[in-house]
Write a protein that holds these residues in place. Sequence first.
Motif, PDB file in Angstrom:
ATOM      1  N   HIS A  12       0.856  -1.189   0.000  1.00 55.25           N
ATOM      2  CA  HIS A  12       0.000   0.000   0.000  1.00 55.25           C
ATOM      3  C   HIS A  12       0.894   1.241   0.000  1.00 55.25           C
ATOM      4  O   HIS A  12       1.364   1.692   1.042  1.00 55.25           O
ATOM      5  CB  HIS A  12      -0.914   0.003   1.226  1.00 55.25           C
ATOM      6  N   ARG A  13       1.122   1.800  -1.184  1.00 52.41           N
ATOM      7  CA  ARG A  13       2.062   2.904  -1.322  1.00 52.41           C
ATOM      8  C   ARG A  13       1.525   4.220  -0.763  1.00 52.41           C
ATOM      9  O   ARG A  13       2.284   5.156  -0.577  1.00 52.41           O
ATOM     10  CB  ARG A  13       2.454   3.058  -2.794  1.00 52.41           C
ATOM     11  N   GLN A  14       0.226   4.293  -0.513  1.00 56.50           N
ATOM     12  CA  GLN A  14      -0.343   5.478   0.138  1.00 56.50           C
ATOM     13  C   GLN A  14      -0.907   5.075   1.500  1.00 56.50           C
ATOM     14  O   GLN A  14      -2.036   5.388   1.856  1.00 56.50           O
ATOM     15  CB  GLN A  14      -1.401   6.116  -0.758  1.00 56.50           C
TER      16      GLN A  14
ATOM     17  N   TRP B 177      -0.537   6.184   4.365  1.00 51.69           N
ATOM     18  CA  TRP B 177      -1.014   7.247   5.257  1.00 51.69           C
ATOM     19  C   TRP B 177      -2.451   7.659   4.957  1.00 51.69           C
ATOM     20  O   TRP B 177      -3.075   8.329   5.773  1.00 51.69           O
ATOM     21  CB  TRP B 177      -0.091   8.462   5.157  1.00 51.69           C
ATOM     22  N   HIS B 178      -2.992   7.262   3.803  1.00 51.89           N
ATOM     23  CA  HIS B 178      -4.401   7.539   3.515  1.00 51.89           C
ATOM     24  C   HIS B 178      -5.324   6.630   4.319  1.00 51.89           C
ATOM     25  O   HIS B 178      -6.517   6.927   4.471  1.00 51.89           O
ATOM     26  CB  HIS B 178      -4.684   7.341   2.031  1.00 51.89           C
TER      27      HIS B 178
ATOM     28  N   ALA C  20       6.252   4.141   1.934  1.00 50.39           N
ATOM     29  CA  ALA C  20       5.100   5.041   1.977  1.00 50.39           C
ATOM     30  C   ALA C  20       5.461   6.344   2.688  1.00 50.39           C
ATOM     31  O   ALA C  20       4.990   7.421   2.304  1.00 50.39           O
ATOM     32  CB  ALA C  20       3.922   4.358   2.682  1.00 50.39           C
TER      33      ALA C  20
ATOM     34  N   TYR D  15       5.077   9.997   1.254  1.00 51.85           N
ATOM     35  CA  TYR D  15       4.270  10.958   2.018  1.00 51.85           C
ATOM     36  C   TYR D  15       4.914  12.332   2.006  1.00 51.85           C
ATOM     37  O   TYR D  15       4.255  13.343   1.720  1.00 51.85           O
ATOM     38  CB  TYR D  15       4.110  10.436   3.439  1.00 51.85           C
TER      39      TYR D  15
ATOM     40  N   GLN E  56       4.934  13.713  -1.690  1.00 57.48           N
ATOM     41  CA  GLN E  56       3.637  14.016  -2.285  1.00 57.48           C
ATOM     42  C   GLN E  56       2.816  14.984  -1.443  1.00 57.48           C
ATOM     43  O   GLN E  56       2.282  15.960  -1.970  1.00 57.48           O
ATOM     44  CB  GLN E  56       2.860  12.704  -2.505  1.00 57.48           C
ATOM     45  N   GLU E  57       2.703  14.724  -0.163  1.00 58.20           N
ATOM     46  CA  GLU E  57       1.820  15.531   0.679  1.00 58.20           C
ATOM     47  C   GLU E  57       2.435  16.880   1.055  1.00 58.20           C
ATOM     48  O   GLU E  57       1.712  17.841   1.303  1.00 58.20           O
ATOM     49  CB  GLU E  57       1.459  14.774   1.956  1.00 58.20           C
TER      50      GLU E  57
END
Length: 730
Positions: free
Chosen positions: A115-117, A119-120, A391, A395, A398-399
């Motif tokens: 799950h590469r995202q 933190w979602h 991830a 994070y 991207q974020e």
Amino acid sequence: MALSPQDAKDIIAGCHADPFSVLGLHEVAGKLVVRAFVPGAQEIDAVDPKTGRKIASLTPLGEGLFEGTATRRKKRFAYHLNVTQDGHEWRADDPYRFGPVMGEWDEYLLGEGTHRQLWHVLGAHVMTHEGVAGTHFALWAPNAARVSIVGDFNTWDGRRHLLRRRGQTGVWETFVPAIGEGDVYKFEVLDCNRQLLPQKADPVGFGSEHPPRTGSVVRQLSGHSWQDKGWMSKRGAIQRFDKPISVYEVHLGSWRRVPEEGNRPLSYAEHAQQLIAYVKDMGFTHIELMPISEFPFDGSWGYQPVGLFAPTIRHGTLEEFRAFIEAAHRADIGVILDWVPGHFPEDPHGLAKFDGTALYEHADPKEGFHPDWNTMVFNYGRAEVSNYLIANALYWLQEHHIDGLRVDAVASMLYRDYSRKDGEWIPNKDGGRENLEAIAFLQNMNSTAYGAVEGIMTVAEESTAFPGVSAPTDAGGLGFGFKWNMGWMNDTLAYMGEDPINRKYHHSKMTFGLHYAFSENFFLPLSHDEVVHGKGSLLDKMPGQGADKFANLRAYYGFMWGHPGKKLMFMGCEFAQGVEWNHDSSLDWHLLDHPLHAGMQALVRDLNGIYSAHPALYELDAKSEGFEWIEENNDAESVFAWIRRGHGDQPPILVVSNFTPVARLERRIGVPEPGHWVERLNTNSEFYGGDGLGNMGGVQSDQVAASGRAESIKLTLPPLSTLFFELERR
């Protein structure tokens, strides 16, 4: 109503493995039953959330556990709990009436460790769920018997808000109504033996309390409207290995402080104004932040992080950190983040023994304990741990629009015997010392990051001769964009520390780096590590007294900026900070009142200027055709001379260094082309604190053989100096 004595006992004790199967709304023998657990309550009714009308009167079963039959016939409906306790009455949503938030696809990716995202899904997310505002909490703790969320909202009572286990993923989740931005929380975990562990901060929490407090803080991650599209669209062209990159390494806690307010460090907002303006004025292209992922101990400088997803609250909130990044991008300054995937501290609220087992670390201390730092080593071979770290890299990129990651202590990750004696480490499956799992992790991280986020860079702090650190992963390399050249730094500083009369015996320390300079995409680092732990300042390392120390350091900086490789300088070194760096106090900005310190600052500003303005000094940094020795072996005079070239017909740059306190007058240096060679920079200039001896702006070449070339120029080489000349083509 079919509630077994054991269920009731476990709910009251706060150790029920599946509280959602008992509490909340359930159909029992054809009737709808509401069960609630509110320790200390004397009366509880279930009421309509809109009208307040009673839906069910709940009967006490003892110690805060209640149940009652509802008057409604729908199998699911909204209700509030009307609670009376000690003469007080209040109304609240029942957290056990809400369904799951996570979807099956998230479960699948979490279970697979891809799950590469991440933190979602994990962490604390402010949301509206089933029409109610609150926060969703999710945590990976596969070996826990029970997980609950605690905070002021439930008097830190771990029996009140238990999480539901999601299948075989090892993930627990719950939705807590009325919790939102700024609320403090921790996880309370029972291990597989139902033993209570120390309360844990959220491994994917986006905020933290001010140290020494250790709670996580709910932070709204979504909703930020980024205003840096211009920078983001062009940074890929700026951060290439054939572009000028000059990095200013910064510890936000000590760059500048406010003595009038208890000597506090600057906030993110203050750094956005002061630091970025300074970096821009000095001509640096990037800021590198020493780790800002939340950490408990100031003395670790951030290199022992606990909150890998939380920008440290020491300087402000997550939103204020993002505003700092935007301010940098508005000024066309990139931001590189020191990232620490190599180890983590043993603090009880952190990752160590997270669910009572060695979850993030290896169980065997020969693999899972780092003797240098008394920290735990991540288990890179565990898919969920590798996914957690990858991830985390995504994070930040991207974020938070981070432009690059400098990965700390890569050498300690690559070798199983790093800093370990015989018998204190375990060989890999092939009997070797390489950490194959860590190598695969780094390759995966780099290929994933470069593939997912356009225009970023990764940089390895790697101090060994491990091959292919900045080579592509499909060619067997680790896939980093750049590597710190630690060998160059160690050799050249050792040379500069010698008395000039002895330098002829150490001449090769300045030339050896060119034997491997093009084997990687190198950074030349003068980092914080060179001005701590009793090493003194860079100025301290220079021989001589007074002005001679400054002259040596100016000449060395000129040598560095003329040498192949991107540049990195730690804060304070640009104005020759006189003492070793102290993380608890500000840099000595008052030194700029002294002409020699102000002159050093002016030199670094001009070095950055000439570097960015002349493609010959950066375009072919990683290619041998961009460099040519003119004088390599002149150890008797401690003179070095070389040519730098760029693409095509760019004018070449001649760099000459004289590392003795003796002026070389009418000294002939061979040149590759005839013409007028303009003196673009002289570290002995009066503007920088030198005596001004130089070449009156430039010299014309003659057909006189020197340095093995038919054409030469006759130069004045000031003592302890480096000079830059550009061929003027007409």
